[in-house]
Design a protein around this motif. Sequence first.
Motif, PDB file in Angstrom:
ATOM      1  N   GLN A 265       0.839  -1.198   0.000  1.00 16.09           N
ATOM      2  CA  GLN A 265       0.000   0.000   0.000  1.00 16.09           C
ATOM      3  C   GLN A 265       0.873   1.247   0.000  1.00 16.09           C
ATOM      4  OE1 GLN A 265      -3.044   0.019   3.049  1.00 16.09           O
ATOM      5  NE2 GLN A 265      -3.242  -2.212   2.991  1.00 16.09           N
ATOM      6  N   LEU A 266       0.302   2.322  -0.478  1.00 22.22           N
ATOM      7  CA  LEU A 266       0.978   3.611  -0.506  1.00 22.22           C
ATOM      8  C   LEU A 266      -0.077   4.700  -0.513  1.00 22.22           C
ATOM      9  CD1 LEU A 266       3.621   5.271  -0.814  1.00 22.22           C
ATOM     10  CD2 LEU A 266       3.350   5.048  -3.288  1.00 22.22           C
ATOM     11  N   HIS A 267       0.159   5.752   0.264  1.00 21.34           N
ATOM     12  CA  HIS A 267      -0.776   6.876   0.339  1.00 21.34           C
ATOM     13  C   HIS A 267      -0.028   8.156   0.001  1.00 21.34           C
ATOM     14  CE1 HIS A 267      -2.600   3.753   2.893  1.00 21.34           C
ATOM     15  NE2 HIS A 267      -3.757   4.276   2.533  1.00 21.34           N
ATOM     16  N   LEU A 268      -0.473   8.831  -1.063  1.00 19.39           N
ATOM     17  CA  LEU A 268       0.160  10.064  -1.518  1.00 19.39           C
ATOM     18  C   LEU A 268      -0.897  11.125  -1.768  1.00 19.39           C
ATOM     19  CD1 LEU A 268       2.759   8.664  -4.111  1.00 19.39           C
ATOM     20  CD2 LEU A 268       3.191   9.327  -1.735  1.00 19.39           C
ATOM     21  N   ILE A 269      -0.421  12.347  -1.960  1.00 18.55           N
ATOM     22  CA  ILE A 269      -1.301  13.456  -2.304  1.00 18.55           C
ATOM     23  C   ILE A 269      -0.505  14.485  -3.094  1.00 18.55           C
ATOM     24  CG2 ILE A 269      -0.836  14.689  -0.143  1.00 18.55           C
ATOM     25  CD1 ILE A 269      -3.755  15.673  -0.219  1.00 18.55           C
ATOM     26  N   ALA A 270      -1.146  15.058  -4.104  1.00 18.25           N
ATOM     27  CA  ALA A 270      -0.544  16.155  -4.886  1.00 18.25           C
ATOM     28  C   ALA A 270      -1.156  17.460  -4.395  1.00 18.25           C
ATOM     29  CB  ALA A 270      -0.800  15.961  -6.375  1.00 18.25           C
ATOM     30  N   ASP A 271      -0.324  18.378  -3.950  1.00 15.48           N
ATOM     31  CA  ASP A 271      -0.819  19.620  -3.376  1.00 15.48           C
ATOM     32  C   ASP A 271      -1.247  20.645  -4.419  1.00 15.48           C
ATOM     33  OD1 ASP A 271      -0.430  18.641  -0.859  1.00 15.48           O
ATOM     34  OD2 ASP A 271       1.518  19.608  -0.559  1.00 15.48           O
ATOM     35  N   GLU A 272      -0.893  20.437  -5.661  1.00 16.77           N
ATOM     36  CA  GLU A 272      -1.254  21.387  -6.707  1.00 16.77           C
ATOM     37  C   GLU A 272      -1.313  20.683  -8.046  1.00 16.77           C
ATOM     38  OE1 GLU A 272       2.866  23.416  -8.026  1.00 16.77           O
ATOM     39  OE2 GLU A 272       2.235  23.911  -5.974  1.00 16.77           O
ATOM     40  N   PRO A 273      -2.111  21.186  -8.982  1.00 12.71           N
ATOM     41  CA  PRO A 273      -2.175  20.573 -10.314  1.00 12.71           C
ATOM     42  C   PRO A 273      -0.816  20.626 -11.004  1.00 12.71           C
ATOM     43  CG  PRO A 273      -4.027  22.067  -9.968  1.00 12.71           C
ATOM     44  CD  PRO A 273      -3.073  22.308  -8.831  1.00 12.71           C
ATOM     45  N   GLY A 274      -0.560  19.649 -11.831  1.00 19.34           N
ATOM     46  CA  GLY A 274       0.700  19.601 -12.560  1.00 19.34           C
ATOM     47  C   GLY A 274       0.895  18.242 -13.191  1.00 19.34           C
ATOM     48  N   VAL A 275       1.961  18.137 -13.954  1.00 19.19           N
ATOM     49  CA  VAL A 275       2.324  16.880 -14.616  1.00 19.19           C
ATOM     50  C   VAL A 275       3.644  16.421 -14.023  1.00 19.19           C
ATOM     51  CG1 VAL A 275       2.858  15.744 -16.801  1.00 19.19           C
ATOM     52  CG2 VAL A 275       1.112  17.553 -16.721  1.00 19.19           C
ATOM     53  N   TYR A 276       3.662  15.220 -13.498  1.00 11.61           N
ATOM     54  CA  TYR A 276       4.827  14.680 -12.820  1.00 11.61           C
ATOM     55  C   TYR A 276       5.240  13.364 -13.468  1.00 11.61           C
ATOM     56  CZ  TYR A 276       2.646  17.892  -9.538  1.00 11.61           C
ATOM     57  OH  TYR A 276       2.044  18.990  -8.988  1.00 11.61           O
ATOM     58  N   ARG A 277       6.457  12.986 -13.219  1.00  9.69           N
ATOM     59  CA  ARG A 277       7.011  11.774 -13.819  1.00  9.69           C
ATOM     60  C   ARG A 277       6.991  10.631 -12.810  1.00  9.69           C
ATOM     61  NH1 ARG A 277      10.669  10.109 -17.850  1.00  9.69           N
ATOM     62  NH2 ARG A 277      12.086   8.435 -17.222  1.00  9.69           N
ATOM     63  N   GLY A 278       6.454   9.504 -13.237  1.00  6.36           N
ATOM     64  CA  GLY A 278       6.497   8.282 -12.445  1.00  6.36           C
ATOM     65  C   GLY A 278       7.386   7.270 -13.118  1.00  6.36           C
ATOM     66  N   MET A 279       7.954   6.369 -12.337  1.00  6.84           N
ATOM     67  CA  MET A 279       8.939   5.461 -12.909  1.00  6.84           C
ATOM     68  C   MET A 279       9.052   4.177 -12.113  1.00  6.84           C
ATOM     69  SD  MET A 279      12.451   7.289 -11.581  1.00  6.84           S
ATOM     70  CE  MET A 279      11.876   8.908 -12.106  1.00  6.84           C
ATOM     71  N   SER A 280       9.758   3.241 -12.696  1.00  7.98           N
ATOM     72  CA  SER A 280      10.211   2.053 -11.979  1.00  7.98           C
ATOM     73  C   SER A 280      11.618   2.334 -11.479  1.00  7.98           C
ATOM     74  CB  SER A 280      10.204   0.828 -12.895  1.00  7.98           C
ATOM     75  OG  SER A 280      10.922  -0.239 -12.307  1.00  7.98           O
ATOM     76  N   SER A 281      11.834   2.165 -10.176  1.00  5.25           N
ATOM     77  CA  SER A 281      13.155   2.445  -9.612  1.00  5.25           C
ATOM     78  C   SER A 281      13.902   1.175  -9.243  1.00  5.25           C
ATOM     79  CB  SER A 281      13.022   3.336  -8.371  1.00  5.25           C
ATOM     80  OG  SER A 281      12.192   2.737  -7.408  1.00  5.25           O
ATOM     81  N   ALA A 282      13.496   0.045  -9.807  1.00 10.18           N
ATOM     82  CA  ALA A 282      14.204  -1.223  -9.582  1.00 10.18           C
ATOM     83  C   ALA A 282      14.397  -1.911 -10.929  1.00 10.18           C
ATOM     84  CB  ALA A 282      13.436  -2.132  -8.618  1.00 10.18           C
ATOM     85  N   PHE A 283      15.616  -2.308 -11.218  1.00 10.90           N
ATOM     86  CA  PHE A 283      15.907  -2.949 -12.512  1.00 10.90           C
ATOM     87  C   PHE A 283      15.081  -4.221 -12.651  1.00 10.90           C
ATOM     88  CE2 PHE A 283      18.336  -5.881 -15.204  1.00 10.90           C
ATOM     89  CZ  PHE A 283      18.407  -5.120 -16.359  1.00 10.90           C
ATOM     90  N   SER A 284      14.391  -4.332 -13.776  1.00  7.63           N
ATOM     91  CA  SER A 284      13.473  -5.460 -13.964  1.00  7.63           C
ATOM     92  C   SER A 284      13.602  -6.111 -15.331  1.00  7.63           C
ATOM     93  CB  SER A 284      12.031  -4.978 -13.752  1.00  7.63           C
ATOM     94  OG  SER A 284      11.730  -3.903 -14.629  1.00  7.63           O
ATOM     95  N   GLY A 285      14.707  -5.880 -16.013  1.00  6.18           N
ATOM     96  CA  GLY A 285      14.886  -6.568 -17.286  1.00  6.18           C
ATOM     97  C   GLY A 285      15.138  -5.618 -18.438  1.00  6.18           C
ATOM     98  N   PRO A 286      15.072  -6.125 -19.670  1.00  6.04           N
ATOM     99  CA  PRO A 286      15.454  -5.335 -20.849  1.00  6.04           C
ATOM    100  C   PRO A 286      14.635  -4.061 -21.038  1.00  6.04           C
ATOM    101  CG  PRO A 286      15.285  -7.667 -21.402  1.00  6.04           C
ATOM    102  CD  PRO A 286      14.735  -7.528 -20.030  1.00  6.04           C
ATOM    103  N   GLY A 287      13.349  -4.075 -20.661  1.00  2.00           N
ATOM    104  CA  GLY A 287      12.508  -2.905 -20.871  1.00  2.00           C
ATOM    105  C   GLY A 287      12.443  -1.963 -19.699  1.00  2.00           C
ATOM    106  N   PHE A 288      13.349  -2.112 -18.737  1.00  8.12           N
ATOM    107  CA  PHE A 288      13.307  -1.301 -17.516  1.00  8.12           C
ATOM    108  C   PHE A 288      13.395   0.193 -17.808  1.00  8.12           C
ATOM    109  CE2 PHE A 288      16.380   0.975 -14.781  1.00  8.12           C
ATOM    110  CZ  PHE A 288      15.558   1.209 -13.690  1.00  8.12           C
ATOM    111  N   SER A 289      14.282   0.592 -18.717  1.00 11.13           N
ATOM    112  CA  SER A 289      14.500   2.021 -18.971  1.00 11.13           C
ATOM    113  C   SER A 289      13.280   2.707 -19.560  1.00 11.13           C
ATOM    114  CB  SER A 289      15.704   2.213 -19.904  1.00 11.13           C
ATOM    115  OG  SER A 289      15.481   1.561 -21.139  1.00 11.13           O
TER     116      SER A 289
END
Length: 371
Positions: A265-289
Amino acid sequence: MASRHSASKESSCMDFVRVTLPSMYGFCCWLVCAQPRQQSMHIAPNQHMRGLPPSNAACPMRQHPSHHVRISGDQSHRVRLPPLRWATLGVTSLLAGCHLVLFDPRGDIGMQERHLIVLALVIMLSVVIPVIALTLFFFWRYRDTNKNATYAPNWAHSTAIEVVVWGIPCVIVLFLSVLIWGTTHKLDPYRPLTSNTSPVKVQVVALNWKWLFIYPDYGIATVNQLEIPANTPINFQLTADSIMNSFFIPRLGSQVYTMAGMQTQLHLIADEPGVYRGMSSAFSGPGFSDMHFQVKATSDADFRAWVASVRHGQGDLTHDAYLALARPSSNNPPTAYAQVDNGLFEQVVNQYPSSMSGMPGMHSAMNRAKE
């Protein structure tokens, strides 16, 4: 107005840190890396030391106008600063152009984590900086050519020094322990956020190599696109349909792992409108990047309009559609599904434990897809 002024002042401080820290690091590397050695050698005429060339032999040392090796016979050979020192300074200075997103959060959790990082850094630097300064001072004060420095070859112990050397670090470690203990519980990713606004539930499935987001309260789903309302808590439920992965939105805070057959589980909140980047931060194979996604925080009205537009769109995430989506692929474009089979997320979680009934045929289908 006061809060805006404070936020602007804090942002200016973070910009200063972002620019100066990499430059300072590069300058330190420039000083330390490949430090040239200065030598002063005196060789008597017609007398060769073992391992040294005759005075009329070619000297292999490079030339530099500020460093000399003095050799009898009035021969002067100069040493040039190694190019590695200049290369180190140049490369590390380029880091000043990087954007340190962890120090520019747009969510309450991210701001608390930034405060913790900066506070812990300042406390530890209160030890590191004096130690480095005293080390340089001792080098200069007690150099061989300084005849005014105290020379005490039989000195062995000082109670005052022992108290300082051991007491201050113990106090700092104790303070950091109390600080981190409290913030660990306060920033627990499983801890719901307190808000007057009802949270939005999002179920996340890490696939090879894409992210599936299911909105169970709205019956829709997206791939590599996360739309959320600003100033509204987001309750994430996360799992993986393959190897372990890591879900991370740096500007909102808190990274959490996803594992097959398990739910985090994870609980987050964005305090203002905007566009942000999400990613995988653990190497998981050829398509990780390429395993990243876009997070778009909008107003509540815009979010509801987006939900309505997706519902009126095309595409259903059925059992068979999910099996096709779960096949390994990368660079998947953002996709939306107008309908999702009920209980799809729970079936993905429960497909691996043999004691639980999962999606019929999914195990064998995934094994064939991964071959």
